[in-house]
Design a protein around this motif. Sequence first.
Motif, PDB file in Angstrom:
ATOM      1  N   PRO A 200       0.823  -1.209   0.000  1.00  0.00           N
ATOM      2  CA  PRO A 200       0.000   0.000   0.000  1.00  0.00           C
ATOM      3  C   PRO A 200       0.858   1.260   0.000  1.00  0.00           C
ATOM      4  O   PRO A 200       1.977   1.263   0.522  1.00  0.00           O
ATOM      5  CB  PRO A 200      -0.813  -0.115   1.293  1.00  0.00           C
ATOM      6  N   ALA A 201       0.326   2.328  -0.576  1.00  0.00           N
ATOM      7  CA  ALA A 201       1.079   3.585  -0.642  1.00  0.00           C
ATOM      8  C   ALA A 201       1.448   4.077   0.744  1.00  0.00           C
ATOM      9  O   ALA A 201       2.538   4.628   0.949  1.00  0.00           O
ATOM     10  CB  ALA A 201       0.256   4.633  -1.390  1.00  0.00           C
ATOM     11  N   GLU A 202       0.546   3.862   1.724  1.00  0.00           N
ATOM     12  CA  GLU A 202       0.827   4.320   3.086  1.00  0.00           C
ATOM     13  C   GLU A 202       2.024   3.590   3.653  1.00  0.00           C
ATOM     14  O   GLU A 202       2.877   4.188   4.318  1.00  0.00           O
ATOM     15  CB  GLU A 202      -0.402   4.107   3.964  1.00  0.00           C
ATOM     16  N   MET A 203       2.146   2.292   3.358  1.00  0.00           N
ATOM     17  CA  MET A 203       3.288   1.529   3.835  1.00  0.00           C
ATOM     18  C   MET A 203       4.555   1.959   3.100  1.00  0.00           C
ATOM     19  O   MET A 203       5.625   2.106   3.708  1.00  0.00           O
ATOM     20  CB  MET A 203       3.049   0.033   3.620  1.00  0.00           C
ATOM     21  N   ARG A 204       4.455   2.197   1.807  1.00  0.00           N
ATOM     22  CA  ARG A 204       5.624   2.626   1.041  1.00  0.00           C
ATOM     23  C   ARG A 204       6.144   3.967   1.539  1.00  0.00           C
ATOM     24  O   ARG A 204       7.348   4.239   1.507  1.00  0.00           O
ATOM     25  CB  ARG A 204       5.290   2.685  -0.445  1.00  0.00           C
ATOM     26  N   SER A 205       5.251   4.806   2.039  1.00  0.00           N
ATOM     27  CA  SER A 205       5.675   6.115   2.546  1.00  0.00           C
ATOM     28  C   SER A 205       6.478   6.001   3.836  1.00  0.00           C
ATOM     29  O   SER A 205       7.121   6.966   4.251  1.00  0.00           O
ATOM     30  CB  SER A 205       4.448   7.008   2.787  1.00  0.00           C
ATOM     31  N   ARG A 206       6.445   4.827   4.469  1.00  0.00           N
ATOM     32  CA  ARG A 206       7.203   4.629   5.709  1.00  0.00           C
ATOM     33  C   ARG A 206       8.645   4.190   5.457  1.00  0.00           C
ATOM     34  O   ARG A 206       9.415   4.012   6.404  1.00  0.00           O
ATOM     35  CB  ARG A 206       6.530   3.575   6.583  1.00  0.00           C
ATOM     36  N   ILE A 207       9.014   3.977   4.206  1.00  0.00           N
ATOM     37  CA  ILE A 207      10.376   3.524   3.896  1.00  0.00           C
ATOM     38  C   ILE A 207      11.350   4.688   4.061  1.00  0.00           C
ATOM     39  O   ILE A 207      11.165   5.753   3.482  1.00  0.00           O
ATOM     40  CB  ILE A 207      10.461   2.963   2.468  1.00  0.00           C
ATOM     41  N   VAL A 208      12.378   4.471   4.867  1.00  0.00           N
ATOM     42  CA  VAL A 208      13.402   5.476   5.111  1.00  0.00           C
ATOM     43  C   VAL A 208      14.765   4.893   4.764  1.00  0.00           C
ATOM     44  O   VAL A 208      15.113   3.793   5.217  1.00  0.00           O
ATOM     45  CB  VAL A 208      13.386   5.938   6.587  1.00  0.00           C
ATOM     46  N   TYR A 209      15.534   5.611   3.959  1.00  0.00           N
ATOM     47  CA  TYR A 209      16.893   5.206   3.609  1.00  0.00           C
ATOM     48  C   TYR A 209      17.855   5.877   4.578  1.00  0.00           C
ATOM     49  O   TYR A 209      17.940   7.099   4.645  1.00  0.00           O
ATOM     50  CB  TYR A 209      17.219   5.604   2.165  1.00  0.00           C
ATOM     51  N   THR A 210      18.572   5.070   5.334  1.00  0.00           N
ATOM     52  CA  THR A 210      19.416   5.611   6.399  1.00  0.00           C
ATOM     53  C   THR A 210      20.831   5.949   5.945  1.00  0.00           C
ATOM     54  O   THR A 210      21.516   6.750   6.583  1.00  0.00           O
ATOM     55  CB  THR A 210      19.550   4.589   7.545  1.00  0.00           C
ATOM     56  N   GLY A 211      21.297   5.343   4.856  1.00  0.00           N
ATOM     57  CA  GLY A 211      22.714   5.353   4.511  1.00  0.00           C
ATOM     58  C   GLY A 211      23.369   4.073   5.002  1.00  0.00           C
ATOM     59  O   GLY A 211      22.794   3.307   5.795  1.00  0.00           O
ATOM     60  N   TYR A 212      24.577   3.806   4.522  1.00  0.00           N
ATOM     61  CA  TYR A 212      25.297   2.592   4.917  1.00  0.00           C
ATOM     62  C   TYR A 212      25.854   2.724   6.338  1.00  0.00           C
ATOM     63  O   TYR A 212      25.971   3.824   6.876  1.00  0.00           O
ATOM     64  CB  TYR A 212      26.433   2.302   3.925  1.00  0.00           C
ATOM     65  N   LEU A 213      26.181   1.576   6.920  1.00  0.00           N
ATOM     66  CA  LEU A 213      26.595   1.521   8.318  1.00  0.00           C
ATOM     67  C   LEU A 213      28.115   1.630   8.412  1.00  0.00           C
ATOM     68  O   LEU A 213      28.836   0.666   8.112  1.00  0.00           O
ATOM     69  CB  LEU A 213      26.114   0.218   8.967  1.00  0.00           C
TER      70      LEU A 213
END
Length: 426
Positions: A200-213
């Motif tokens: 769902p679009a609402e779930m996709r909006s929760r994706i956050v890219y943090t950067g590598y560790l």
Amino acid sequence: MELNTGHASPAEPARQSKGTSRILMYSHDTYGLGHIRRSRAIANALVAAHSHASVLIISGSSLAGSFNFAPGIDFVHVPGIAKSESGSYASANLRLDVAEVTAIREALIRQTAESFRPDIFIADKEPAGFRGELVPSLKLMGNMGTRRIIGVRDVLDSPEIIRSEWHDKGAIRVMTDHYDDVLVYGTEQFYRPLDGIPMPAEMRSRIVYTGYLRRSVPGGSSGVRYPRSTKGPFILVTTGGGADGAGLIDWVISAYEADPQIPLPSVITFGPFLSNAQRAQFLERIDRLPKVDAIVFDPKIERLMNRASAVVAMGGYNTFCEILSFDKPALLMPRSRPRQEQLIRATRASALGLVQMLLDPIEQGEPTRDPMVMAQALTALRDQPAPSLVSPPGLLEGLPSIADYVAPHIAGREPTDSVASIGLGG
């Protein structure tokens, strides 16, 4: 008169000791060292950033205790599961079938969640856990008010395979129904690992890219005696756990056998899961080569990588983070079975100029590997530029970004600017 046992019911919010926060992490660990090493990096960063936090890691890795963990971190060990190169599973140690072992793991995970009552739960890669073992605990923690986070690496597999696999396992529904946040431990510019998964679009909006560790050199002695060659310039050859690294090791050794003029010596780390028979065969050949040394396993391999002039590896997530963190010229020979994860990562990194890549001829259907091809690639490492010359800004901000992202849920404060700058991606 009602007896007060001092324990909250599962439906009540978690009650913590004054001034403490609790973070529960899950690392299913069915193959190699990648999952526990990634969990270690995140746990160490969390307790460093939040002095009142306690992190408990649920792990099936037999080697979890071999690594360097900061104060405030402990483990619950569940029975191990072994994954073969064909992708099938079996009990790692117990003489029980995989269904029985999974039931034991599921019960231990649930008991841990009920007793620990975490403020935050972070699962590594598998939303439902191994064979759905997390689902009862996810429901329980949802009733407790635990913030549930699924963290995934930069690349999972090809979009088609992940879509089919997650659909068959019910992982998409579990992620949608039982998780509050989705963190990708990479950058959107490098790769978008969840693009192939319908959600769902609402779930996709929760994706956050943090950067590598970003990785650092651990303190204290590694307890490993390094070869004399590590006192000067050398190439570190690492295959992670080693269970699938024999092909790379064989190719490197054959290169030195064919061309004694390779300018830099190599130190090979076999990994704890390379078979004893293969190790013995390799050592017999290495003993005849003045420019090749070997060690079995170094739980603080960051120390050795920091010393190295260049790195040869397969392209797993943790090794890639270390190559970037220590800014080492690198040659990757990714495997493409049973997953295409390493191949996708190495191909993308090579296209961006971060590393060089060699494909395994045997995986491409050729009968042999040409030693001189590897010899030429090893020789070229001496003059290869470091990744930092082409690295985009923010590539290695994953650990502080994760620590800041979870801060409001363990300390009651808003995210800092560094979190706001991560942005949302889909």
